[in-house]
Design a protein around this motif. Structure first.
Motif, mmCIF file in Angstrom:
data_model
loop_
_atom_site.group_PDB
_atom_site.id
_atom_site.type_symbol
_atom_site.label_atom_id
_atom_site.label_comp_id
_atom_site.label_asym_id
_atom_site.label_seq_id
_atom_site.Cartn_x
_atom_site.Cartn_y
_atom_site.Cartn_z
ATOM 1 N N SER A 157 1.638 1.072 -6.921
ATOM 2 C CA SER A 157 0.219 0.228 -7.284
ATOM 3 C C SER A 157 0.256 -1.050 -6.799
ATOM 4 O O SER A 157 1.641 -1.584 -6.274
ATOM 5 C CB SER A 157 -0.156 0.666 -8.218
ATOM 6 O OG SER A 157 1.073 -0.376 -9.350
ATOM 7 N N ARG A 158 -0.371 -2.463 -6.422
ATOM 8 C CA ARG A 158 0.272 -3.448 -6.805
ATOM 9 C C ARG A 158 0.757 -3.842 -7.852
ATOM 10 O O ARG A 158 1.608 -4.540 -7.370
ATOM 11 C CB ARG A 158 -1.509 -4.103 -6.282
ATOM 12 C CG ARG A 158 -1.472 -5.648 -6.250
ATOM 13 C CD ARG A 158 -2.482 -6.447 -6.018
ATOM 14 N NE ARG A 158 -3.429 -5.910 -8.018
ATOM 15 C CZ ARG A 158 -3.138 -7.557 -8.624
ATOM 16 N NH1 ARG A 158 -2.548 -7.776 -8.065
ATOM 17 N NH2 ARG A 158 -3.871 -7.400 -9.426
ATOM 18 N N HIS B 33 3.231 -2.522 -9.549
ATOM 19 C CA HIS B 33 4.371 -2.229 -8.820
ATOM 20 C C HIS B 33 4.815 -2.941 -8.192
ATOM 21 O O HIS B 33 6.423 -3.360 -8.045
ATOM 22 C CB HIS B 33 4.204 -0.843 -8.427
ATOM 23 C CG HIS B 33 5.028 -0.224 -8.218
ATOM 24 N ND1 HIS B 33 6.174 -0.493 -7.367
ATOM 25 C CD2 HIS B 33 6.438 0.950 -8.907
ATOM 26 C CE1 HIS B 33 7.454 0.165 -7.438
ATOM 27 N NE2 HIS B 33 7.717 1.222 -8.527
ATOM 28 N N SER C 135 5.605 4.340 -12.715
ATOM 29 C CA SER C 135 3.811 5.000 -12.638
ATOM 30 C C SER C 135 4.232 6.173 -13.534
ATOM 31 O O SER C 135 4.374 6.940 -13.786
ATOM 32 C CB SER C 135 3.803 4.789 -11.184
ATOM 33 O OG SER C 135 4.658 6.703 -10.559
#
Length: 198
Positions: free
Chosen positions: A47-48, A50, A126
């Motif tokens: 993800s962004r 992350h 995540s």
């Protein structure tokens, strides 16, 4: 020849133990890790949040270590964790790709990645990887002698740091949030505020 899919491995759930030698032959589109000979899927693209945490924390470590013998690496980067020194590829059943790792012993580095425990490992959780990072990888890193393990919770903006005790077991140093200042055991002199990486 078309790319293999991870599901094409017919022995995936049969109790078979796969080695690094097997891992090197696979041509899956999906990235995988091996833990105790079992295949674990890597998550879909990070993800962004992350990626932001990885870049921010990794860059701070990289800048701190400039001119230092320790080096920072980012996934994808294979870390082979053999049960004994000098193991051949077919005798290595643990191959992982930590989000961020610091390796201080240059003899552990080769063209294929790292063989042996990094000094410090960071895993950014995540929903897809949390159980693996908190259970399977935690145990593997502890058994392999990783000296410091950081677990980052991007949604909650929390960092937990575990340090390897003389007993060979991880001990939770603390859960850090917001204005809390983290100081690394392994990277002496390295510190940051939690809020500065989120």
């Amino acid at each position: 020849m078309p790319e293999e899919n991870i599901d094409d491995i017919t022995l995936l759930d049969s109790g078979a133990a796969y080695s690094y030698a097997d891992y090197l032959r696979w041509t899956f589109e999906d990235r995988v890790e091996l833990i105790k000979g079992k295949i674990f899927h890597m998550s879909p693209g990070p993800s962004r949040s992350h990626q932001k945490v990885s870049a921010s924390l990794g860059n701070k470590m990289y800048n701190f270590l400039e001119g230092h013998p320790c080096e920072v690496y980012f996934a994808p980067f294979d870390v082979r964790l053999p049960s004994k020194k000098g193991s051949k590829d077919k005798e290595i059943f643990n191959v992982v790709q930590p989000d961020i790792m610091v390796v201080c012993d240059q003899s552990k580095l080769d063209d294929m990645g790292c063989i042996g425990a990094p000094d410090l490992v960071v895993e950014i959780l995540s929903p897809f990887t949390a159980a693996k990072d908190l259970k399977n990888k935690y145990s593997l890193y502890e058994e392999s002698g990783v000296r410091e393990y950081w677990v980052v919770y991007p949604g909650e903006e929390i960092i937990e740091i575990f340090a390897l005790a003389d007993s060979g077991k991880f001990e939770l140093r603390n859960r850090f949030v917001g204005e809390d200042k983290i100081q690394s055991v392994v990277l002496v002199g390295f510190s940051l505020k939690v809020k500065d990486i989120f």
